[in-house]
Design an enzyme around this catalytic site. Structure first.
Site, PDB file in Angstrom:
ATOM      1  N   GLY A 185       0.803  -1.226   0.000  1.00  0.00           N
ATOM      2  CA  GLY A 185       0.000   0.000   0.000  1.00  0.00           C
ATOM      3  C   GLY A 185       0.834   1.273   0.000  1.00  0.00           C
ATOM      4  O   GLY A 185       1.679   1.444   0.848  1.00  0.00           O
ATOM      5  N   SER A 186       0.604   2.172  -0.944  1.00  0.00           N
ATOM      6  CA  SER A 186       1.493   3.320  -1.061  1.00  0.00           C
ATOM      7  C   SER A 186       1.008   4.266  -2.158  1.00  0.00           C
ATOM      8  O   SER A 186      -0.105   4.148  -2.650  1.00  0.00           O
ATOM      9  CB  SER A 186       2.908   2.826  -1.382  1.00  0.00           C
ATOM     10  OG  SER A 186       2.854   1.827  -2.380  1.00  0.00           O
ATOM     11  N   ARG A 187       1.904   5.187  -2.558  1.00  0.00           N
ATOM     12  CA  ARG A 187       1.558   6.193  -3.556  1.00  0.00           C
ATOM     13  C   ARG A 187       2.791   6.546  -4.379  1.00  0.00           C
ATOM     14  O   ARG A 187       3.920   6.478  -3.888  1.00  0.00           O
ATOM     15  CB  ARG A 187       1.045   7.439  -2.835  1.00  0.00           C
ATOM     16  CG  ARG A 187       0.445   8.496  -3.739  1.00  0.00           C
ATOM     17  CD  ARG A 187      -0.098   9.635  -2.909  1.00  0.00           C
ATOM     18  NE  ARG A 187       0.678  10.848  -3.040  1.00  0.00           N
ATOM     19  CZ  ARG A 187       0.512  11.920  -2.292  1.00  0.00           C
ATOM     20  NH1 ARG A 187      -0.365  11.915  -1.318  1.00  0.00           N
ATOM     21  NH2 ARG A 187       1.233  13.000  -2.489  1.00  0.00           N
TER      22      ARG A 187
END
Length: 222
Positions: A185-187
């Protein structure tokens, strides 16, 4: 096909799952509890395999296009002041990856790596406005033939606790090739020249190495 960054955790999870299934068969008498443990272990293994999947994608390379570096949803499109490298205004396009997305980072454009730096930091949720400045992150700048310098930033989230970045200064990289991985999970932020024509919309789902994020404006559009 699975990403090399997941090999260790996949093998470890496989053996743990096998051990739980065998142990449940020998030591758990209650059928409902035995099946619950075994099915739970298999679900965890499937989730790990799903997270580290690495679908083969062949990018249609173009100097006139910036391709999505990751799979996910576009959560930010805005003009910002980039403070680390350019120290001027840029167009920012941010893509959020949920745990169910493919987490391979791919080069958004072909060119030469001019800058690559790791920053330790916090673990705010990836959509937090300050996550691009406060969270653990890596910043990479690619010098491209048409867009000039293009910056992308891998940002860890509340769950992601490890960023893998393969970009090294001086590397000649190709659009769509493997640039790294962000675990759980990240950007990813793209910082583009102001004269870029953004071709995606907010909340649009994009596919790494496939979806066009931006093109060059035609002279008659300027």
């Amino acid at each position: 096909m699975f990403h090399k960054e997941g090999q260790r955790i996949i093998i470890t999870t496989f053996f743990i799952t096998a051990a739980i299934i065998l142990a449940a068969n020998f030591y758990v008498d209650e059928a409902w509890l035995r099946y619950t443990l075994q099915i739970g272990a298999l679900i965890v293994l499937i989730l790990i395999l799903q997270f580290f999947r690495n679908p083969k994608r062949v990018a249609i390379k173009s100097f006139d296009e910036i391709l999505a570096p990751v799979d996910g949803k576009v959560v930010i499109i805005e003009e910002v002041e980039e403070k680390e490298y350019f120290k001027d205004k840029r167009m920012q396009v941010s893509i959020f990856m949920s745990p169910i997305n493919v987490h391979v980072t791919r080069y958004a454009a072909s060119g030469v790596i001019k800058y690559s730096k790791y920053h330790p930091g916090k673990y705010l949720v990836a959509w937090h406005p300050k996550s691009s400045e406060k969270n653990e992150r890596t910043t990479v700048v690619i010098n491209t033939p048409k867009f000039g310098d293009v910056l992308y930033r891998q940002i860890a989230g509340a769950v992601a606790r490890r960023i893998v970045n393969y970009a090294e200064v001086g590397d000649n990289v190709q659009q769509g090739e493997d640039a790294g991985f962000i675990k759980f999970g990240s950007r990813v932020d793209l910082l583009l020249p102001l004269d870029s024509l953004i071709t995606v919309k907010l909340n649009q789902k994009v596919v790494g190495a496939k979806t066009c994020i931006a093109t060059l404006k035609e002279k008659d559009e300027e």
